[in-house]
Design a protein around this motif. Structure first.
Motif, PDB file in Angstrom:
ATOM      1  N   PRO A  37       0.830  -1.203   0.000  1.00  0.00           N
ATOM      2  CA  PRO A  37       0.000   0.000   0.000  1.00  0.00           C
ATOM      3  C   PRO A  37       0.868   1.259   0.000  1.00  0.00           C
ATOM      4  O   PRO A  37       1.965   1.272   0.576  1.00  0.00           O
ATOM      5  N   ALA A  38       0.384   2.304  -0.644  1.00  0.00           N
ATOM      6  CA  ALA A  38       1.108   3.574  -0.666  1.00  0.00           C
ATOM      7  C   ALA A  38       1.203   4.117   0.754  1.00  0.00           C
ATOM      8  O   ALA A  38       0.249   4.021   1.533  1.00  0.00           O
ATOM      9  N   THR A  39       2.379   4.646   1.106  1.00  0.00           N
ATOM     10  CA  THR A  39       2.618   5.162   2.447  1.00  0.00           C
ATOM     11  C   THR A  39       3.389   6.475   2.376  1.00  0.00           C
ATOM     12  O   THR A  39       4.004   6.786   1.351  1.00  0.00           O
ATOM     13  N   ALA A  40       3.360   7.220   3.484  1.00  0.00           N
ATOM     14  CA  ALA A  40       4.135   8.461   3.567  1.00  0.00           C
ATOM     15  C   ALA A  40       4.541   8.713   5.010  1.00  0.00           C
ATOM     16  O   ALA A  40       3.913   8.215   5.946  1.00  0.00           O
ATOM     17  N   TYR A  41       5.588   9.510   5.152  1.00  0.00           N
ATOM     18  CA  TYR A  41       6.121   9.904   6.458  1.00  0.00           C
ATOM     19  C   TYR A  41       6.455  11.384   6.380  1.00  0.00           C
ATOM     20  O   TYR A  41       7.140  11.820   5.447  1.00  0.00           O
ATOM     21  N   LEU A  42       5.961  12.170   7.330  1.00  0.00           N
ATOM     22  CA  LEU A  42       6.299  13.586   7.442  1.00  0.00           C
ATOM     23  C   LEU A  42       6.894  13.825   8.814  1.00  0.00           C
ATOM     24  O   LEU A  42       6.240  13.575   9.833  1.00  0.00           O
ATOM     25  N   ALA A  43       8.122  14.281   8.851  1.00  0.00           N
ATOM     26  CA  ALA A  43       8.740  14.644  10.125  1.00  0.00           C
ATOM     27  C   ALA A  43       8.143  15.972  10.576  1.00  0.00           C
ATOM     28  O   ALA A  43       7.894  16.857   9.758  1.00  0.00           O
ATOM     29  N   LEU A  44       7.896  16.097  11.864  1.00  0.00           N
ATOM     30  CA  LEU A  44       7.402  17.355  12.416  1.00  0.00           C
ATOM     31  C   LEU A  44       8.521  18.011  13.215  1.00  0.00           C
ATOM     32  O   LEU A  44       9.324  17.328  13.855  1.00  0.00           O
ATOM     33  N   GLU A  45       8.554  19.315  13.170  1.00  0.00           N
ATOM     34  CA  GLU A  45       9.623  20.082  13.806  1.00  0.00           C
ATOM     35  C   GLU A  45       9.578  20.007  15.331  1.00  0.00           C
ATOM     36  O   GLU A  45      10.602  19.873  15.977  1.00  0.00           O
ATOM     37  N   ARG A  46       8.394  20.087  15.886  1.00  0.00           N
ATOM     38  CA  ARG A  46       8.240  20.129  17.349  1.00  0.00           C
ATOM     39  C   ARG A  46       8.025  18.737  17.936  1.00  0.00           C
ATOM     40  O   ARG A  46       7.498  17.848  17.276  1.00  0.00           O
ATOM     41  N   ARG A  47       8.387  18.614  19.189  1.00  0.00           N
ATOM     42  CA  ARG A  47       8.104  17.397  19.947  1.00  0.00           C
ATOM     43  C   ARG A  47       6.881  17.649  20.823  1.00  0.00           C
ATOM     44  O   ARG A  47       6.587  18.787  21.179  1.00  0.00           O
ATOM     45  N   LEU A  48       6.202  16.591  21.171  1.00  0.00           N
ATOM     46  CA  LEU A  48       5.048  16.706  22.054  1.00  0.00           C
ATOM     47  C   LEU A  48       5.525  16.813  23.499  1.00  0.00           C
ATOM     48  O   LEU A  48       6.464  16.110  23.898  1.00  0.00           O
ATOM     49  N   ARG A  50       4.274  15.671  26.134  1.00  0.00           N
ATOM     50  CA  ARG A  50       4.167  14.415  26.877  1.00  0.00           C
ATOM     51  C   ARG A  50       5.190  13.375  26.434  1.00  0.00           C
ATOM     52  O   ARG A  50       5.332  12.333  27.058  1.00  0.00           O
ATOM     53  N   PHE A  51       5.921  13.649  25.325  1.00  0.00           N
ATOM     54  CA  PHE A  51       6.991  12.771  24.834  1.00  0.00           C
ATOM     55  C   PHE A  51       8.197  13.617  24.427  1.00  0.00           C
ATOM     56  O   PHE A  51       8.603  13.613  23.270  1.00  0.00           O
ATOM     57  N   PRO A  52       8.797  14.337  25.365  1.00  0.00           N
ATOM     58  CA  PRO A  52       9.848  15.290  25.018  1.00  0.00           C
ATOM     59  C   PRO A  52      11.124  14.670  24.443  1.00  0.00           C
ATOM     60  O   PRO A  52      11.881  15.355  23.758  1.00  0.00           O
ATOM     61  N   ASP A  53      11.359  13.393  24.693  1.00  0.00           N
ATOM     62  CA  ASP A  53      12.577  12.735  24.217  1.00  0.00           C
ATOM     63  C   ASP A  53      12.377  11.981  22.903  1.00  0.00           C
ATOM     64  O   ASP A  53      13.279  11.250  22.474  1.00  0.00           O
ATOM     65  N   HIS A  54      11.216  12.147  22.275  1.00  0.00           N
ATOM     66  CA  HIS A  54      10.901  11.388  21.067  1.00  0.00           C
ATOM     67  C   HIS A  54      10.511  12.305  19.917  1.00  0.00           C
ATOM     68  O   HIS A  54       9.726  13.237  20.102  1.00  0.00           O
ATOM     69  N   GLU A  55      11.061  12.022  18.738  1.00  0.00           N
ATOM     70  CA  GLU A  55      10.695  12.759  17.531  1.00  0.00           C
ATOM     71  C   GLU A  55       9.220  12.511  17.224  1.00  0.00           C
ATOM     72  O   GLU A  55       8.704  11.416  17.466  1.00  0.00           O
ATOM     73  N   THR A  56       8.559  13.519  16.672  1.00  0.00           N
ATOM     74  CA  THR A  56       7.144  13.419  16.320  1.00  0.00           C
ATOM     75  C   THR A  56       7.010  13.389  14.802  1.00  0.00           C
ATOM     76  O   THR A  56       7.755  14.068  14.099  1.00  0.00           O
ATOM     77  N   ALA A  57       6.074  12.610  14.308  1.00  0.00           N
ATOM     78  CA  ALA A  57       5.880  12.491  12.868  1.00  0.00           C
ATOM     79  C   ALA A  57       4.413  12.235  12.545  1.00  0.00           C
ATOM     80  O   ALA A  57       3.628  11.850  13.411  1.00  0.00           O
ATOM     81  N   LEU A  58       4.089  12.455  11.283  1.00  0.00           N
ATOM     82  CA  LEU A  58       2.798  12.044  10.750  1.00  0.00           C
ATOM     83  C   LEU A  58       3.048  10.897   9.790  1.00  0.00           C
ATOM     84  O   LEU A  58       3.999  10.928   9.007  1.00  0.00           O
ATOM     85  N   LEU A  59       2.213   9.900   9.866  1.00  0.00           N
ATOM     86  CA  LEU A  59       2.249   8.778   8.945  1.00  0.00           C
ATOM     87  C   LEU A  59       0.976   8.811   8.117  1.00  0.00           C
ATOM     88  O   LEU A  59      -0.074   9.240   8.604  1.00  0.00           O
ATOM     89  N   TRP A  60       1.053   8.356   6.883  1.00  0.00           N
ATOM     90  CA  TRP A  60      -0.137   8.250   6.042  1.00  0.00           C
ATOM     91  C   TRP A  60      -0.033   6.952   5.280  1.00  0.00           C
ATOM     92  O   TRP A  60       1.054   6.549   4.849  1.00  0.00           O
ATOM     93  N   ASP A  61      -1.161   6.268   5.117  1.00  0.00           N
ATOM     94  CA  ASP A  61      -1.218   5.140   4.194  1.00  0.00           C
ATOM     95  C   ASP A  61      -2.600   5.092   3.558  1.00  0.00           C
ATOM     96  O   ASP A  61      -3.548   5.706   4.043  1.00  0.00           O
ATOM     97  N   GLU A  62      -2.653   4.396   2.430  1.00  0.00           N
ATOM     98  CA  GLU A  62      -3.884   4.399   1.647  1.00  0.00           C
ATOM     99  C   GLU A  62      -5.003   3.561   2.250  1.00  0.00           C
ATOM    100  O   GLU A  62      -6.114   3.560   1.740  1.00  0.00           O
ATOM    101  N   ARG A  63      -4.761   2.902   3.339  1.00  0.00           N
ATOM    102  CA  ARG A  63      -5.787   2.136   4.033  1.00  0.00           C
ATOM    103  C   ARG A  63      -6.420   2.963   5.160  1.00  0.00           C
ATOM    104  O   ARG A  63      -7.624   3.029   5.298  1.00  0.00           O
ATOM    105  N   ASP A  64      -5.582   3.613   5.981  1.00  0.00           N
ATOM    106  CA  ASP A  64      -6.055   4.282   7.198  1.00  0.00           C
ATOM    107  C   ASP A  64      -5.924   5.793   7.202  1.00  0.00           C
ATOM    108  O   ASP A  64      -6.349   6.443   8.144  1.00  0.00           O
ATOM    109  N   GLY A  65      -5.312   6.378   6.187  1.00  0.00           N
ATOM    110  CA  GLY A  65      -5.138   7.826   6.163  1.00  0.00           C
ATOM    111  C   GLY A  65      -4.044   8.265   7.121  1.00  0.00           C
ATOM    112  O   GLY A  65      -3.039   7.577   7.294  1.00  0.00           O
ATOM    113  N   TRP A  66      -4.240   9.410   7.767  1.00  0.00           N
ATOM    114  CA  TRP A  66      -3.217  10.034   8.607  1.00  0.00           C
ATOM    115  C   TRP A  66      -3.217   9.509  10.043  1.00  0.00           C
ATOM    116  O   TRP A  66      -4.266   9.264  10.623  1.00  0.00           O
ATOM    117  N   ALA A  67      -2.006   9.427  10.606  1.00  0.00           N
ATOM    118  CA  ALA A  67      -1.828   9.059  12.008  1.00  0.00           C
ATOM    119  C   ALA A  67      -0.676   9.881  12.579  1.00  0.00           C
ATOM    120  O   ALA A  67       0.296  10.178  11.884  1.00  0.00           O
TER     121      ALA A  67
END
Length: 145
Positions: A37-48, A50-67
């Motif tokens: 399935p088609a997929t995508a990854y977008l890195a986000l500049e800011r961290r959350l 509640r998770f200050p030590d972890h990189e934040t990202a958006l994922l997309w796929d053609e089955r479930d959309g954005w996460a």
């Protein structure tokens, strides 16, 4: 079905759609795969917060959309926090609102994958993607595909 050689209108549309979302979010990096399935990854500049030590990202796929996701402690995997839901190809503004909600601790979206569609199903998905292609050529910064 998305022309998996990356040259078809649906594949170009996917790249244009992702470019639009990345531009709205000022994402520092993104990539996509048009293999099923088609997929995508977008890195986000800011961290959350509640998770200050972890990189934040958006994922997309053609089955479930954005996460929304954070990288695991090892940085090798990602952990999905929430799915946007509503549509597999929501307007870029809806994706931006989802991200803003994450940073405001609104806990947007839903916890379970929405399972919108099956990859390759004749459901108009490729035509929706192709509409994003228009007549423009996708110009990607170095290192993005």
């Amino acid at each position: 079905m998305i022309e998996r050689d990356g040259l078809g209108a649906a594949a170009r549309g996917l790249r244009q759609y992702l470019l639009a979302v990345a531009a709205e979010l000022d994402a520092p990096a993104w990539f996509c795969e048009v293999d099923a399935p088609a997929t995508a990854y977008l890195a986000l500049e800011r961290r959350l917060e509640r998770f200050p030590d972890h990189e934040t990202a958006l994922l997309w796929d053609e089955r479930d959309g954005w996460a929304a996701a954070v990288e695991s402690a090892t940085g090798e995997d990602v952990v999905v926090l929430a799915y946007l839901g509503a549509d597999v190809l929501p307007a870029p503004a809806a994706v931006v609102a989802f991200v803003h909600g994450l940073y405001e601790d609104d806990y947007p979206g839903q916890p379970d994958p929405p399972d919108f569609r099956r990859p390759g199903a004749p459901d108009g998905f490729d035509e929706r993607l192709a509409a994003y292609a228009g007549d423009e050529t996708v110009c990607l910064p170095e290192g993005q595909a």
